[in-house]
Each structure stands twice: as C-alpha cells, then as structure tokens.
Design a protein around this motif. Structure first.
Motif, PDB file in Angstrom:
ATOM      1  N   MET A  73       0.567  -0.945  -0.262  1.00  0.00           N
ATOM      2  CA  MET A  73       0.117   0.131   0.207  1.00  0.00           C
ATOM      3  C   MET A  73       0.671   0.956  -0.071  1.00  0.00           C
ATOM      4  O   MET A  73       0.646   2.487  -0.600  1.00  0.00           O
ATOM      5  N   VAL A  78      -0.987   4.990  -1.258  1.00  0.00           N
ATOM      6  CA  VAL A  78      -2.467   5.120  -0.207  1.00  0.00           C
ATOM      7  C   VAL A  78      -1.506   5.339   1.182  1.00  0.00           C
ATOM      8  O   VAL A  78      -0.729   5.081   2.610  1.00  0.00           O
ATOM      9  N   THR A  80      -1.473   6.067   4.859  1.00  0.00           N
ATOM     10  CA  THR A  80      -1.772   5.899   6.722  1.00  0.00           C
ATOM     11  C   THR A  80      -3.087   6.881   6.857  1.00  0.00           C
ATOM     12  O   THR A  80      -4.017   5.847   7.822  1.00  0.00           O
ATOM     13  N   LEU A  83      -5.730   4.842   5.263  1.00  0.00           N
ATOM     14  CA  LEU A  83      -6.450   3.445   6.355  1.00  0.00           C
ATOM     15  C   LEU A  83      -6.970   3.738   7.376  1.00  0.00           C
ATOM     16  O   LEU A  83      -8.171   2.492   8.039  1.00  0.00           O
ATOM     17  N   GLY A  86     -10.405   4.682   7.166  1.00  0.00           N
ATOM     18  CA  GLY A  86     -11.446   3.384   6.954  1.00  0.00           C
ATOM     19  C   GLY A  86     -11.406   2.512   7.996  1.00  0.00           C
ATOM     20  O   GLY A  86     -12.201   1.929   7.786  1.00  0.00           O
ATOM     21  N   PHE A 106     -15.469  -0.119   6.009  1.00  0.00           N
ATOM     22  CA  PHE A 106     -13.623   0.237   5.207  1.00  0.00           C
ATOM     23  C   PHE A 106     -13.655   0.351   3.953  1.00  0.00           C
ATOM     24  O   PHE A 106     -12.984   1.679   4.103  1.00  0.00           O
ATOM     25  N   VAL A 110     -12.335   4.851   3.491  1.00  0.00           N
ATOM     26  CA  VAL A 110     -10.902   4.519   2.548  1.00  0.00           C
ATOM     27  C   VAL A 110     -11.476   5.579   1.407  1.00  0.00           C
ATOM     28  O   VAL A 110     -10.885   6.610   1.169  1.00  0.00           O
ATOM     29  N   SER A 127      -6.806   3.908  -4.789  1.00  0.00           N
ATOM     30  CA  SER A 127      -6.337   3.515  -3.570  1.00  0.00           C
ATOM     31  C   SER A 127      -7.201   2.776  -2.513  1.00  0.00           C
ATOM     32  O   SER A 127      -6.630   2.259  -2.020  1.00  0.00           O
ATOM     33  N   THR A 128      -8.602   2.570  -2.772  1.00  0.00           N
ATOM     34  CA  THR A 128      -9.798   2.376  -1.833  1.00  0.00           C
ATOM     35  C   THR A 128      -9.362   0.554  -3.122  1.00  0.00           C
ATOM     36  O   THR A 128      -9.273  -0.082  -2.218  1.00  0.00           O
ATOM     37  N   ALA A 131      -6.135  -0.947  -1.024  1.00  0.00           N
ATOM     38  CA  ALA A 131      -6.441  -1.049   0.104  1.00  0.00           C
ATOM     39  C   ALA A 131      -7.207  -2.360   0.686  1.00  0.00           C
ATOM     40  O   ALA A 131      -6.719  -3.107   1.165  1.00  0.00           O
ATOM     41  N   VAL A 135      -5.588  -5.273   2.650  1.00  0.00           N
ATOM     42  CA  VAL A 135      -6.926  -6.018   3.833  1.00  0.00           C
ATOM     43  C   VAL A 135      -7.000  -8.077   2.901  1.00  0.00           C
ATOM     44  O   VAL A 135      -6.816  -8.683   4.360  1.00  0.00           O
TER      45      VAL A 135
END
Length: 161
Positions: A73, A78, A80, A83, A86, A106, A110, A127-128, A131, A135
């Motif tokens: 990430m 992306v 912090t 995140l 999110g 989440f 984000v 970015s989503t 993320a 995960v």
C-alpha cells in the motif's frame, strides 16, 4: 487427551479459522490457543514440539500479515491516514450492519477519506482498490499461517495417539 477433548480442540480451531475470514472473533489467536491447550493437556516433548512449530507458523504469519500488505500500500501511495479513516468507519459499520458492515464501512471510509483529501475520483477509487487488496492479502496470510498450524496439530495428534 481423550477423543472428546481432541474433538473440542478441533471445534475451537474450526471456529478460529472461520473467525479469520469473518472478522468477529480473533481467529488466529483461537487457533494457537487451542493448540496450546492441547499441548498442555497432552504433555510431553512431542506435544510441545508440535506447539512450537505451530506457534512459529502463527508468529511468521503475524509478522508477514502486517508488513507485506503495508509495503504494497505504501508503494501504491495509499496514506496511513486514509487507512485509519477506513478502519474507524469500518468499526462503526460493523455495529450498524453486523458482519458485512465492517467491509462496507472500510471501503466507504477509505474512498471518502481519499476523496476528501485529493478530490480525484480515479485516485480515490485506485486507493480503495489497493486497500481492499491489502486487507485480502492480510487475511490470506493469516489464514495460511493458521492452516499450517492446524495441519501441524493434526499430524501431532496422529503421532501422539
């Protein structure tokens, strides 16, 4: 350990494995704790050796599950703070919509945080997606570690029976 005890440990391990995929329970901790209880009740060098190997798989997965997705990430830029936003919205979503609210919150958090800071739809969506992949990678690594620990335990049960 009796057959009933082994079945009970297996059930706790199964609940832990499900808890990794559906984040309601601390799945990995349940798996390693159940194996630890088995080793304590079973006793002996073989049982503790099995626990040590399972704990090594658990510990390695715990380190990898945080470092590998975080690096990916970071490479995808992306931030912090996005995140964290999110995660906070995900926790709220978990209580608003049980189980699936965590994921929905989440993703929404984000996306909203990225839109609020960059005001770029394409960048927010990228970015989503990074993320979400992070995960999923984290869950996959934890599940792999727990499955390796479970296989180690099953072999240990066979060898100590």
């Amino acid at each position: 350990m009796s057959a009933g005890g082994i079945v009970l440990v297996a059930l706790v391990i199964a609940v832990g494995l499900v808890g990794i995929i559906v984040p309601i329970l601390p799945g990995g901790i349940l798996v390693i704790a159940a194996i630890g209880v088995w080793a304590w009740v079973e006793g002996g060098a073989a049982a503790w050796g099995v626990f040590g190997i399972a704990a090594a798989f658990f510990a390695a997965a715990a380190v990898i599950k945080y470092t590998w997705p975080a690096r990916r990430m970071r490479d995808a830029q992306v931030r912090t703070s996005v995140l964290v936003a999110g995660a906070v919205v995900g926790v709220v979503g978990f209580f608003v919509i049980p189980v699936v609210g965590l994921l929905i919150g989440f993703v929404g958090g984000v996306f909203a945080a990225e839109m609020a800071t960059r005001r770029n739809l394409a960048r927010a969506w990228a970015s989503t997606m990074h993320a979400i992949k992070g995960v999923a990678l984290s869950v996959g690594v934890e599940l792999t570690g727990a499955l390796l620990a479970t296989v180690t335990w099953a072999v240990g049960v066979y060898l100590t029976a």
